[in-house]
Design a protein around this motif. Structure first.
Motif, PDB file in Angstrom:
ATOM      1  N   PRO A  90      42.104  38.478  47.370  1.00  0.00           N
ATOM      2  CA  PRO A  90      40.679  38.709  47.132  1.00  0.00           C
ATOM      3  C   PRO A  90      40.199  37.808  46.004  1.00  0.00           C
ATOM      4  CG  PRO A  90      41.906  40.781  47.240  1.00  0.00           C
ATOM      5  CD  PRO A  90      42.916  39.682  47.150  1.00  0.00           C
ATOM      6  N   LEU A  91      38.990  37.295  46.126  1.00  0.00           N
ATOM      7  CA  LEU A  91      38.504  36.355  45.126  1.00  0.00           C
ATOM      8  C   LEU A  91      38.434  36.975  43.742  1.00  0.00           C
ATOM      9  CD1 LEU A  91      35.733  34.402  47.050  1.00  0.00           C
ATOM     10  CD2 LEU A  91      38.175  33.937  46.850  1.00  0.00           C
ATOM     11  N   GLU A  92      38.176  38.283  43.696  1.00  0.00           N
ATOM     12  CA  GLU A  92      38.110  38.936  42.397  1.00  0.00           C
ATOM     13  C   GLU A  92      39.476  39.413  41.925  1.00  0.00           C
ATOM     14  OE1 GLU A  92      37.993  42.124  45.448  1.00  0.00           O
ATOM     15  OE2 GLU A  92      37.136  40.122  45.199  1.00  0.00           O
ATOM     16  N   GLY A  93      40.500  39.182  42.739  1.00  0.00           N
ATOM     17  CA  GLY A  93      41.812  39.733  42.426  1.00  0.00           C
ATOM     18  C   GLY A  93      42.861  38.719  42.019  1.00  0.00           C
ATOM     19  N   VAL A  94      42.471  37.473  41.742  1.00  0.00           N
ATOM     20  CA  VAL A  94      43.447  36.465  41.324  1.00  0.00           C
ATOM     21  C   VAL A  94      43.986  36.813  39.941  1.00  0.00           C
ATOM     22  CG1 VAL A  94      43.763  34.045  40.702  1.00  0.00           C
ATOM     23  CG2 VAL A  94      42.426  34.639  42.716  1.00  0.00           C
ATOM     24  N   THR A  95      45.302  36.796  39.819  1.00  0.00           N
ATOM     25  CA  THR A  95      45.948  37.118  38.550  1.00  0.00           C
ATOM     26  C   THR A  95      46.098  35.857  37.707  1.00  0.00           C
ATOM     27  OG1 THR A  95      47.187  38.929  39.573  1.00  0.00           O
ATOM     28  CG2 THR A  95      48.022  38.071  37.478  1.00  0.00           C
ATOM     29  N   VAL A  96      45.497  35.856  36.523  1.00  0.00           N
ATOM     30  CA  VAL A  96      45.589  34.717  35.609  1.00  0.00           C
ATOM     31  C   VAL A  96      46.336  35.182  34.360  1.00  0.00           C
ATOM     32  CG1 VAL A  96      44.332  32.946  34.339  1.00  0.00           C
ATOM     33  CG2 VAL A  96      43.406  33.830  36.497  1.00  0.00           C
ATOM     34  N   ALA A 187      45.265  25.041  40.716  1.00  0.00           N
ATOM     35  CA  ALA A 187      44.434  24.772  41.890  1.00  0.00           C
ATOM     36  C   ALA A 187      43.868  26.064  42.476  1.00  0.00           C
ATOM     37  CB  ALA A 187      45.249  24.026  42.943  1.00  0.00           C
ATOM     38  N   LEU A 188      44.681  27.116  42.491  1.00  0.00           N
ATOM     39  CA  LEU A 188      44.229  28.381  43.057  1.00  0.00           C
ATOM     40  C   LEU A 188      43.095  28.991  42.235  1.00  0.00           C
ATOM     41  CD1 LEU A 188      44.592  30.698  45.113  1.00  0.00           C
ATOM     42  CD2 LEU A 188      46.197  31.719  43.502  1.00  0.00           C
ATOM     43  N   VAL A 189      43.230  28.961  40.916  1.00  0.00           N
ATOM     44  CA  VAL A 189      42.174  29.514  40.070  1.00  0.00           C
ATOM     45  C   VAL A 189      40.875  28.737  40.266  1.00  0.00           C
ATOM     46  CG1 VAL A 189      41.469  29.985  37.696  1.00  0.00           C
ATOM     47  CG2 VAL A 189      43.833  30.385  38.388  1.00  0.00           C
ATOM     48  N   ASP A 190      40.975  27.412  40.338  1.00  0.00           N
ATOM     49  CA  ASP A 190      39.786  26.598  40.534  1.00  0.00           C
ATOM     50  C   ASP A 190      39.185  26.837  41.921  1.00  0.00           C
ATOM     51  OD1 ASP A 190      38.467  24.032  39.077  1.00  0.00           O
ATOM     52  OD2 ASP A 190      38.354  23.825  41.243  1.00  0.00           O
ATOM     53  N   LEU A 191      40.041  26.915  42.933  1.00  0.00           N
ATOM     54  CA  LEU A 191      39.562  27.181  44.286  1.00  0.00           C
ATOM     55  C   LEU A 191      38.811  28.505  44.351  1.00  0.00           C
ATOM     56  CD1 LEU A 191      39.456  26.670  47.351  1.00  0.00           C
ATOM     57  CD2 LEU A 191      41.711  27.749  47.520  1.00  0.00           C
ATOM     58  N   THR A 192      39.330  29.505  43.672  1.00  0.00           N
ATOM     59  CA  THR A 192      38.680  30.811  43.665  1.00  0.00           C
ATOM     60  C   THR A 192      37.270  30.724  43.097  1.00  0.00           C
ATOM     61  OG1 THR A 192      40.807  31.935  43.432  1.00  0.00           O
ATOM     62  CG2 THR A 192      38.840  33.169  42.809  1.00  0.00           C
ATOM     63  N   ALA A 193      37.111  29.991  42.000  1.00  0.00           N
ATOM     64  CA  ALA A 193      35.800  29.846  41.383  1.00  0.00           C
ATOM     65  C   ALA A 193      34.836  29.112  42.306  1.00  0.00           C
ATOM     66  CB  ALA A 193      35.935  29.105  40.056  1.00  0.00           C
ATOM     67  N   GLU A 197      31.454  30.697  44.325  1.00  0.00           N
ATOM     68  CA  GLU A 197      30.137  30.070  44.223  1.00  0.00           C
ATOM     69  C   GLU A 197      29.564  29.736  45.593  1.00  0.00           C
ATOM     70  OE1 GLU A 197      28.082  25.980  42.415  1.00  0.00           O
ATOM     71  OE2 GLU A 197      30.093  26.593  41.752  1.00  0.00           O
ATOM     72  N   ALA A 198      30.443  29.363  46.525  1.00  0.00           N
ATOM     73  CA  ALA A 198      29.995  28.961  47.858  1.00  0.00           C
ATOM     74  C   ALA A 198      29.716  30.146  48.774  1.00  0.00           C
ATOM     75  CB  ALA A 198      31.047  28.055  48.497  1.00  0.00           C
ATOM     76  N   GLY A 199      30.049  31.378  48.336  1.00  0.00           N
ATOM     77  CA  GLY A 199      29.789  32.546  49.159  1.00  0.00           C
ATOM     78  C   GLY A 199      30.951  32.959  50.033  1.00  0.00           C
ATOM     79  N   GLY A 200      32.179  32.578  49.670  1.00  0.00           N
ATOM     80  CA  GLY A 200      33.352  32.957  50.448  1.00  0.00           C
ATOM     81  C   GLY A 200      33.752  34.405  50.232  1.00  0.00           C
ATOM     82  N   CYS A 201      34.749  34.851  51.004  1.00  0.00           N
ATOM     83  CA  CYS A 201      35.189  36.252  50.975  1.00  0.00           C
ATOM     84  C   CYS A 201      36.530  36.427  50.279  1.00  0.00           C
ATOM     85  CB  CYS A 201      35.317  36.788  52.389  1.00  0.00           C
ATOM     86  SG  CYS A 201      33.796  36.834  53.327  1.00  0.00           S
ATOM     87  N   LEU A 202      37.523  35.731  50.778  1.00  0.00           N
ATOM     88  CA  LEU A 202      38.878  35.856  50.260  1.00  0.00           C
ATOM     89  C   LEU A 202      39.669  34.645  50.697  1.00  0.00           C
ATOM     90  CD1 LEU A 202      40.455  36.687  53.042  1.00  0.00           C
ATOM     91  CD2 LEU A 202      39.890  39.000  52.377  1.00  0.00           C
TER      92      LEU A 202
END
Length: 250
Positions: A90-96, A187-193, A197-202
């Motif tokens: 999930p886009l809001e669930g990336v662990t940093v 790359a994953l953290v940047d992709l998530t951001a 912004e583009a309106g993706g889901c997960l």
């Protein structure tokens, strides 16, 4: 052995998760596909949907739109999978982690989208691994992708370059000056951001491995994933491609 119901043959005949303020024009689908895939909801315990077909752009796009993906196995006809459960982030669930945040702030790296697709593809293909696992047909690499597994065989490399040329496959590059660097976590953290912004889901990672679980991947029941896909797959999502510092994410 090919189960009869898993063969691929013959011609084939909702609301978004989040909508960007100004949506782009959808890409044309490079179809129709020459193949008809079985319903992915009918796949067995191993997630195998079918065996055969080809890697033409129309075939790949049609498969992904149904929640099906190819995973080559040496010495076997091309198998296609839709596993249950499905691995997603999930886009809001990336662990940093704390150490990753420090790298984001201090590395000086920058990222782009679609500036070096062929080079990224080549770099990923160089990570060698035996995709057969411990035996039989199953999705996913036998070793964690973060430890050297790859699904990008030479035919897959050609196929995804063609998809990119048609606008249906993308790369996210991490740069140290003018040099590409590895680092899937950055790359994953940047992709998530960018995807948010583009309106993706997960992010669909297909199978949860220990490496991906450490980044926030979790299992989603296949039925739930397929329902979400059916509602979101026609929404045009275009990643912003500007060169951006990863320090903004720390």
């Amino acid at each position: 052995m090919e189960p009869p119901e898993a063969k691929l043959s013959g011609p084939a005949p909702g609301p978004p998760c989040a909508r960007p303020k100004e949506g782009p024009i959808p890409l044309p689908i490079p179809g129709p596909s020459r193949w008809r895939f079985p319903d992915p909801a009918t796949a067995g315990e191993d997630g195998l949907v079918g065996i055969g077909a080809d890697l033409e752009p129309a075939t790949l796009v049609d498969a992904y739109r149904q929640g099906i993906f190819p995973w080559p196995h040496p010495g076997a006809p091309l198998p296609w999978f839709s596993p249950d459960p499905r691995g997603v982030i999930p886009l809001e669930g990336v662990t940093v982690s704390r150490s990753l945040r420090a790298r984001l702030r201090r590395s000086g790296w920058e990222t782009t989208v679609d500036r070096a697709f062929a080079a990224v593809l080549a770099g990923c293909a160089d990570r060698r691994g035996d995709p057969r696992g411990s035996g039989g047909l199953k999705p996913g690499p036998p070793v964690d992708q973060g430890e050297g597994g790859t699904w990008i065989t030479p035919p897959m490399r050609v196929a995804y370059q063609r998809l990119h040329d048609l606008g249906h496959a993308h790369s996210l590059e991490v740069w140290a000056g003018d040099e590409l660097v590895g680092g899937s976590k950055v790359a994953l953290v940047d992709l998530t951001a960018r995807l948010t912004e583009a309106g993706g889901c997960l992010i669909d990672v297909q199978m949860v491995t220990p490496h991906l679980a450490s980044l926030g991947a979790r299992d989603l029941p296949r039925a739930e994933f397929l329902d979400l896909l059916a509602r979101a797959r026609d929404e045009p999502v275009r990643l912003p491609g500007d060169r951006l510092p990863v320090a903004r994410l720390g």
